[in-house]
Motif scaffolding. Sequence first.
Motif, PDB file in Angstrom:
ATOM      1  N   ASN A 206       1.003  -1.303   0.074  1.00 37.56           N
ATOM      2  CA  ASN A 206      -0.038   0.024   0.040  1.00 37.56           C
ATOM      3  C   ASN A 206       0.758   1.135  -0.087  1.00 37.56           C
ATOM      4  OD1 ASN A 206      -2.534  -1.712   0.039  1.00 37.56           O
ATOM      5  ND2 ASN A 206      -2.954  -0.909   2.053  1.00 37.56           N
ATOM      6  N   LEU A 207       1.767   1.131   0.742  1.00 32.64           N
ATOM      7  CA  LEU A 207       2.778   2.364   0.665  1.00 32.64           C
ATOM      8  C   LEU A 207       3.466   2.764  -0.560  1.00 32.64           C
ATOM      9  CD1 LEU A 207       4.230   1.909   4.158  1.00 32.64           C
ATOM     10  CD2 LEU A 207       2.860   3.676   3.843  1.00 32.64           C
ATOM     11  N   ALA A 208       3.884   1.371  -1.054  1.00 30.62           N
ATOM     12  CA  ALA A 208       4.613   1.571  -2.342  1.00 30.62           C
ATOM     13  C   ALA A 208       3.758   2.154  -3.474  1.00 30.62           C
ATOM     14  CB  ALA A 208       5.243   0.108  -2.688  1.00 30.62           C
ATOM     15  N   SER A 209       2.547   1.560  -3.413  1.00 29.62           N
ATOM     16  CA  SER A 209       1.464   2.404  -4.353  1.00 29.62           C
ATOM     17  C   SER A 209       1.366   3.657  -4.376  1.00 29.62           C
ATOM     18  CB  SER A 209       0.131   1.300  -4.383  1.00 29.62           C
ATOM     19  OG  SER A 209       0.415  -0.071  -4.408  1.00 29.62           O
ATOM     20  N   ALA A 210       1.342   4.011  -3.061  1.00 27.97           N
ATOM     21  CA  ALA A 210       1.124   5.619  -2.625  1.00 27.97           C
ATOM     22  C   ALA A 210       2.383   6.425  -2.896  1.00 27.97           C
ATOM     23  CB  ALA A 210       0.678   5.746  -1.384  1.00 27.97           C
ATOM     24  N   GLY A 211       3.592   5.440  -3.493  1.00 28.99           N
ATOM     25  CA  GLY A 211       4.848   6.341  -3.594  1.00 28.99           C
ATOM     26  C   GLY A 211       5.499   6.757  -2.394  1.00 28.99           C
ATOM     27  N   VAL A 212       5.180   5.972  -1.197  1.00 30.16           N
ATOM     28  CA  VAL A 212       5.801   6.054   0.168  1.00 30.16           C
ATOM     29  C   VAL A 212       6.887   5.077   0.230  1.00 30.16           C
ATOM     30  CG1 VAL A 212       5.396   6.306   2.485  1.00 30.16           C
ATOM     31  CG2 VAL A 212       3.655   7.300   1.025  1.00 30.16           C
ATOM     32  N   THR A 213       7.857   5.674   0.944  1.00 33.42           N
ATOM     33  CA  THR A 213       8.925   4.900   1.380  1.00 33.42           C
ATOM     34  C   THR A 213       9.016   4.677   2.841  1.00 33.42           C
ATOM     35  OG1 THR A 213      10.430   5.439  -0.350  1.00 33.42           O
ATOM     36  CG2 THR A 213      11.658   4.478   1.581  1.00 33.42           C
ATOM     37  N   PRO A 214       8.771   3.569   3.465  1.00 33.55           N
ATOM     38  CA  PRO A 214       8.246   3.527   4.933  1.00 33.55           C
ATOM     39  C   PRO A 214       9.656   3.628   5.835  1.00 33.55           C
ATOM     40  CG  PRO A 214       8.207   1.299   3.872  1.00 33.55           C
ATOM     41  CD  PRO A 214       8.470   2.236   2.965  1.00 33.55           C
ATOM     42  N   GLN A 215       9.537   4.669   6.813  1.00 33.05           N
ATOM     43  CA  GLN A 215      10.833   4.701   7.589  1.00 33.05           C
ATOM     44  C   GLN A 215      10.142   4.215   9.050  1.00 33.05           C
ATOM     45  OE1 GLN A 215      11.743   8.883   7.910  1.00 33.05           O
ATOM     46  NE2 GLN A 215      11.427   9.023   5.698  1.00 33.05           N
ATOM     47  N   ALA A 216      10.384   2.864   8.946  1.00 29.98           N
ATOM     48  CA  ALA A 216       9.887   2.148  10.172  1.00 29.98           C
ATOM     49  C   ALA A 216      11.098   2.005  11.268  1.00 29.98           C
ATOM     50  CB  ALA A 216       9.481   0.718   9.999  1.00 29.98           C
ATOM     51  N   THR A 217      11.126   2.928  12.189  1.00 28.52           N
ATOM     52  CA  THR A 217      12.241   3.023  13.043  1.00 28.52           C
ATOM     53  C   THR A 217      12.359   1.948  14.261  1.00 28.52           C
ATOM     54  OG1 THR A 217      11.245   4.707  14.386  1.00 28.52           O
ATOM     55  CG2 THR A 217      12.802   5.464  12.728  1.00 28.52           C
ATOM     56  N   VAL A 218      10.964   1.496  14.377  1.00 29.06           N
ATOM     57  CA  VAL A 218      10.629   0.312  15.199  1.00 29.06           C
ATOM     58  C   VAL A 218      10.014  -0.919  14.451  1.00 29.06           C
ATOM     59  CG1 VAL A 218       9.630  -0.565  17.390  1.00 29.06           C
ATOM     60  CG2 VAL A 218      10.893   1.668  17.422  1.00 29.06           C
ATOM     61  N   GLU A 219      10.417  -2.105  14.799  1.00 34.10           N
ATOM     62  CA  GLU A 219       9.731  -3.298  14.049  1.00 34.10           C
ATOM     63  C   GLU A 219       9.512  -4.208  15.373  1.00 34.10           C
ATOM     64  OE1 GLU A 219      12.128  -4.547  10.901  1.00 34.10           O
ATOM     65  OE2 GLU A 219      10.944  -3.447   9.397  1.00 34.10           O
ATOM     66  N   SER A 220       8.550  -4.864  15.117  1.00 28.08           N
ATOM     67  CA  SER A 220       8.189  -5.793  16.149  1.00 28.08           C
ATOM     68  C   SER A 220       7.210  -6.918  15.716  1.00 28.08           C
ATOM     69  CB  SER A 220       7.609  -5.220  17.573  1.00 28.08           C
ATOM     70  OG  SER A 220       7.387  -6.271  18.550  1.00 28.08           O
ATOM     71  N   ASN A 221       7.343  -8.191  16.018  1.00 23.66           N
ATOM     72  CA  ASN A 221       6.297  -9.168  15.953  1.00 23.66           C
ATOM     73  C   ASN A 221       4.998  -9.228  16.877  1.00 23.66           C
ATOM     74  OD1 ASN A 221       7.421 -10.357  18.016  1.00 23.66           O
ATOM     75  ND2 ASN A 221       7.880 -12.151  17.247  1.00 23.66           N
ATOM     76  N   SER A 222       4.999  -8.101  17.658  1.00 27.84           N
ATOM     77  CA  SER A 222       4.039  -7.879  18.703  1.00 27.84           C
ATOM     78  C   SER A 222       3.120  -6.598  18.430  1.00 27.84           C
ATOM     79  CB  SER A 222       4.528  -8.076  20.172  1.00 27.84           C
ATOM     80  OG  SER A 222       3.779  -7.277  21.194  1.00 27.84           O
ATOM     81  N   THR A 223       1.957  -6.872  18.271  1.00 27.83           N
ATOM     82  CA  THR A 223       1.019  -5.521  18.171  1.00 27.83           C
ATOM     83  C   THR A 223       1.124  -4.807  19.552  1.00 27.83           C
ATOM     84  OG1 THR A 223      -0.928  -6.821  18.817  1.00 27.83           O
ATOM     85  CG2 THR A 223      -0.456  -6.726  16.456  1.00 27.83           C
ATOM     86  N   VAL A 224       1.254  -5.248  20.551  1.00 22.81           N
ATOM     87  CA  VAL A 224       1.178  -4.736  22.022  1.00 22.81           C
ATOM     88  C   VAL A 224       2.640  -3.810  22.004  1.00 22.81           C
ATOM     89  CG1 VAL A 224       1.669  -4.958  24.480  1.00 22.81           C
ATOM     90  CG2 VAL A 224       0.252  -6.481  23.108  1.00 22.81           C
ATOM     91  N   VAL A 225       3.431  -4.304  21.551  1.00 25.47           N
ATOM     92  CA  VAL A 225       4.942  -3.351  21.439  1.00 25.47           C
ATOM     93  C   VAL A 225       4.627  -2.053  20.626  1.00 25.47           C
ATOM     94  CG1 VAL A 225       7.110  -3.194  20.653  1.00 25.47           C
ATOM     95  CG2 VAL A 225       6.476  -5.411  21.659  1.00 25.47           C
ATOM     96  N   LEU A 226       3.911  -2.293  19.398  1.00 20.18           N
ATOM     97  CA  LEU A 226       3.392  -1.148  18.428  1.00 20.18           C
ATOM     98  C   LEU A 226       2.776  -0.130  19.363  1.00 20.18           C
ATOM     99  CD1 LEU A 226       2.963  -3.079  15.193  1.00 20.18           C
ATOM    100  CD2 LEU A 226       4.955  -2.373  15.989  1.00 20.18           C
ATOM    101  N   ALA A 227       1.741  -0.457  19.866  1.00 16.92           N
ATOM    102  CA  ALA A 227       0.677   0.353  20.496  1.00 16.92           C
ATOM    103  C   ALA A 227       1.588   1.023  21.705  1.00 16.92           C
ATOM    104  CB  ALA A 227      -0.415  -0.583  21.120  1.00 16.92           C
ATOM    105  N   ALA A 228       2.422   0.191  22.390  1.00 20.79           N
ATOM    106  CA  ALA A 228       3.213   0.921  23.540  1.00 20.79           C
ATOM    107  C   ALA A 228       3.920   1.888  22.873  1.00 20.79           C
ATOM    108  CB  ALA A 228       4.080  -0.263  24.149  1.00 20.79           C
ATOM    109  N   HIS A 229       4.461   1.798  21.627  1.00 18.36           N
ATOM    110  CA  HIS A 229       5.377   2.858  21.284  1.00 18.36           C
ATOM    111  C   HIS A 229       4.624   4.043  20.915  1.00 18.36           C
ATOM    112  CE1 HIS A 229       8.777   0.206  21.071  1.00 18.36           C
ATOM    113  NE2 HIS A 229       9.649   1.192  20.782  1.00 18.36           N
ATOM    114  N   VAL A 230       3.487   3.780  20.428  1.00 22.80           N
ATOM    115  CA  VAL A 230       2.430   4.969  20.019  1.00 22.80           C
ATOM    116  C   VAL A 230       2.380   5.981  21.375  1.00 22.80           C
ATOM    117  CG1 VAL A 230       0.232   5.829  19.484  1.00 22.80           C
ATOM    118  CG2 VAL A 230       1.314   3.907  18.013  1.00 22.80           C
ATOM    119  N   LEU A 231       2.134   5.201  22.502  1.00 17.11           N
ATOM    120  CA  LEU A 231       1.947   6.038  23.750  1.00 17.11           C
ATOM    121  C   LEU A 231       3.092   6.491  24.415  1.00 17.11           C
ATOM    122  CD1 LEU A 231      -0.421   3.238  25.693  1.00 17.11           C
ATOM    123  CD2 LEU A 231      -0.948   5.619  24.880  1.00 17.11           C
ATOM    124  N   ALA A 232       4.313   5.898  23.945  1.00 16.88           N
ATOM    125  CA  ALA A 232       5.511   6.288  24.768  1.00 16.88           C
ATOM    126  C   ALA A 232       6.164   7.571  23.973  1.00 16.88           C
ATOM    127  CB  ALA A 232       6.418   4.875  24.698  1.00 16.88           C
ATOM    128  N   GLY A 233       5.889   7.733  22.636  1.00 13.75           N
ATOM    129  CA  GLY A 233       6.371   8.718  21.881  1.00 13.75           C
ATOM    130  C   GLY A 233       5.569   9.211  20.727  1.00 13.75           C
TER     131      GLY A 233
END
Length: 295
Positions: A206-233
């Motif tokens: 989806n990002l590539a179709s929109a011409g966007v290069t993703p800048q994933a500074t954090v990657e995880s196999n846990s959705t909890v980790v992703l939500a925690a990073h949204v809360l933390a910063g």
Amino acid sequence: MIDKLEMFLAVAKEGHFGRAAASLGITQPTLSAGIKQLEEQLGVLLIFRGSRYGGLTPEGQSALVWARRIVGDSRQLREEMRATRHGLSGRLRIAVIPTALTWAAKISARFGANHPNVGFTILSRTSVEILQMIDDLDVDAGISYLDNEPLGKVSTVPLYDERFMLVCGADCDLAARDSVSWQELQGRRLCLLTSDMQNRRIINRNLASAGVTPQATVESNSTVVLAAHVLAGDWLTVLPEDIASFLADGKPIRLIRLEGPEPSHAVGLVAPYREPHTPVLEALLAEARRMVSDR
């Protein structure tokens, strides 16, 4: 012979005699003797081996297909006889993509209310791992994508269509928006699932179709980790609506609909293609169909 076939399956799965023996709770000499006896019964060499495991012979590859079928039939026979005597009981093992874990809870809750003698083991796995675990008889069923990558010969029950949401903190400059385009994620600080997840591969497309290069500074196999990073910063993440709503409940997190170029993807229950299924698995598939029709 069934116990010897179980040994053979364990060695084929682990690719190592020691690990296979440990997984079965037996000694390595017992395992080696069992494999040798199976080869003598079948009259062929199944495994290349010297001082260590060397892979399956061509005959072993053919035998693997039969072994899975025979062991699966044997387990089904035991399940059917147990159901005849005691009703539905035992334990269902289900592997689930991380973004569908809330649906696993919905299914197990409904099923457990009607069949209290059946327990559940629910594991979070990638879509590729789920199919392999079904093939290896390590799980009874899975919850995964149905229409994005090849599934092979399986039985399926569609559960829902995935719709992506942008997940951000309440103080984010996008928080007041009703919708956001994928193009607007260019240059944003993202935390996303790891690339081995099918969800991430869909997001990348989806990002590539929109011409966007993703800048994933954090990657995880846990959705909890992703939500925690949204809360933390000041990170943003992209998640399907159901799991995003669950993780955001009661927290200063906003969910914003993503307007994208790619249609939603179906997620559903996946089970081995076998007719008939074991009584417990057939009941699970029926419960999933009822749950969808009740929505």
